[in-house]
Write an enzyme that holds these catalytic residues in place. Sequence first.
Site, short mmCIF file in Angstrom:
data_model
loop_
_atom_site.label_atom_id
_atom_site.label_comp_id
_atom_site.label_asym_id
_atom_site.label_seq_id
_atom_site.Cartn_x
_atom_site.Cartn_y
_atom_site.Cartn_z
N ILE A 36 -6.12 37.97 25.89
CA ILE A 36 -5.02 37.13 26.38
C ILE A 36 -4.77 36.03 25.34
O ILE A 36 -5.59 35.12 25.21
CB ILE A 36 -5.34 36.51 27.75
CG1 ILE A 36 -5.69 37.59 28.78
CG2 ILE A 36 -4.17 35.64 28.23
CD1 ILE A 36 -6.25 37.05 30.08
N ARG A 37 -3.68 36.12 24.60
CA ARG A 37 -3.41 35.17 23.52
C ARG A 37 -4.67 34.97 22.68
O ARG A 37 -5.05 33.84 22.35
CB ARG A 37 -2.91 33.83 24.08
CG ARG A 37 -1.54 33.90 24.71
CD ARG A 37 -1.15 32.61 25.41
NE ARG A 37 -1.24 31.47 24.51
CZ ARG A 37 -1.58 30.24 24.91
NH1 ARG A 37 -1.87 29.99 26.16
NH2 ARG A 37 -1.63 29.26 24.03
N HIS A 88 -12.12 38.53 27.02
CA HIS A 88 -12.64 37.96 28.27
C HIS A 88 -13.45 39.00 29.06
O HIS A 88 -12.89 39.70 29.89
CB HIS A 88 -11.48 37.51 29.17
CG HIS A 88 -10.66 36.40 28.63
ND1 HIS A 88 -10.86 35.08 28.98
CD2 HIS A 88 -9.61 36.40 27.78
CE1 HIS A 88 -9.97 34.33 28.37
NE2 HIS A 88 -9.20 35.10 27.64
N ARG A 103 -6.01 31.15 15.79
CA ARG A 103 -5.59 31.03 17.19
C ARG A 103 -4.45 32.00 17.49
O ARG A 103 -3.62 32.27 16.64
CB ARG A 103 -5.09 29.60 17.47
CG ARG A 103 -6.10 28.51 17.28
CD ARG A 103 -5.48 27.11 17.31
NE ARG A 103 -4.91 26.80 18.62
CZ ARG A 103 -3.61 26.80 18.89
NH1 ARG A 103 -2.72 27.08 17.98
NH2 ARG A 103 -3.19 26.51 20.09
N GLY A 123 -9.25 29.73 28.01
CA GLY A 123 -8.30 28.75 28.51
C GLY A 123 -7.41 28.38 27.35
O GLY A 123 -6.96 29.25 26.60
N GLU A 124 -7.17 27.11 27.14
CA GLU A 124 -6.35 26.65 26.02
C GLU A 124 -7.23 25.75 25.15
O GLU A 124 -7.67 24.69 25.58
CB GLU A 124 -5.13 25.89 26.56
CG GLU A 124 -3.89 26.02 25.69
CD GLU A 124 -4.07 25.38 24.32
OE1 GLU A 124 -3.89 26.09 23.31
OE2 GLU A 124 -4.42 24.18 24.27
N CYS A 177 -12.81 33.79 24.04
CA CYS A 177 -11.42 33.47 23.70
C CYS A 177 -11.30 32.03 23.18
O CYS A 177 -11.67 31.76 22.05
CB CYS A 177 -10.51 33.77 24.88
SG CYS A 177 -8.75 33.84 24.41
N GLU A 206 -15.49 38.30 31.39
CA GLU A 206 -15.64 37.78 32.75
C GLU A 206 -14.54 38.24 33.69
O GLU A 206 -14.66 38.09 34.90
CB GLU A 206 -15.71 36.24 32.70
CG GLU A 206 -14.39 35.54 32.40
CD GLU A 206 -14.02 35.51 30.93
OE1 GLU A 206 -12.98 34.89 30.62
OE2 GLU A 206 -14.73 36.09 30.09
#
Length: 196
Positions: free
Chosen positions: A139-140, A175, A110, A49-50, A81, A177
Amino acid sequence: MTHPVIGVLALQGDVREHLAALEAAGATALPVRRPEELGRVQGLVIPGGESTTISKLAAAFGLLEPMRERVRSGMPAYGSCAGMIMLADKILDPRSAQETIGGIDMIVRRNAFGRQNESFEAAVELDGVAGGPVPGVFIRAPWVESIGARAESLAEYDGHSVAVRQGRLLATAFHPELTGDHRVHRLFAEMVRDAT
């Protein structure tokens, strides 16, 4: 075989995907939003997530210190992540007032692999997981800048560590998942079983 009870921190991020992957890996999976729910689980997943948002929400919901206490007392935890960032003892480039749970002797950067539109998938050779490479969705994603003596790198990509384990703590920059491959979640479920 017992089904370990594993929580997924359900404040922000890909919670449903982790719940489904844990169930497929033989665990009983529960969302965790409050300290009393944290008290019911034997292990915890901190999803992607963030990381800044997760940190702020965890503090607002009164979960940050209880999670730190549980991790310090030996509860297994797995972070993917943003979850990797949350389990790091130090962030190289934190946002203002960003806090972590800590527990893994590593420094992470990050968004190290780039912005959202630079997201990618790659096969990752992961120590401790049989059956060939696992598919990794980045993802990022962060990467590990440095790792202390108490932790071990389980996988590298492009010259950087992207999976780390320290005792009962596991973290991946990617990730699993999101892939339908549940081997990383099976590894974590085994870690929880071994700890109980």
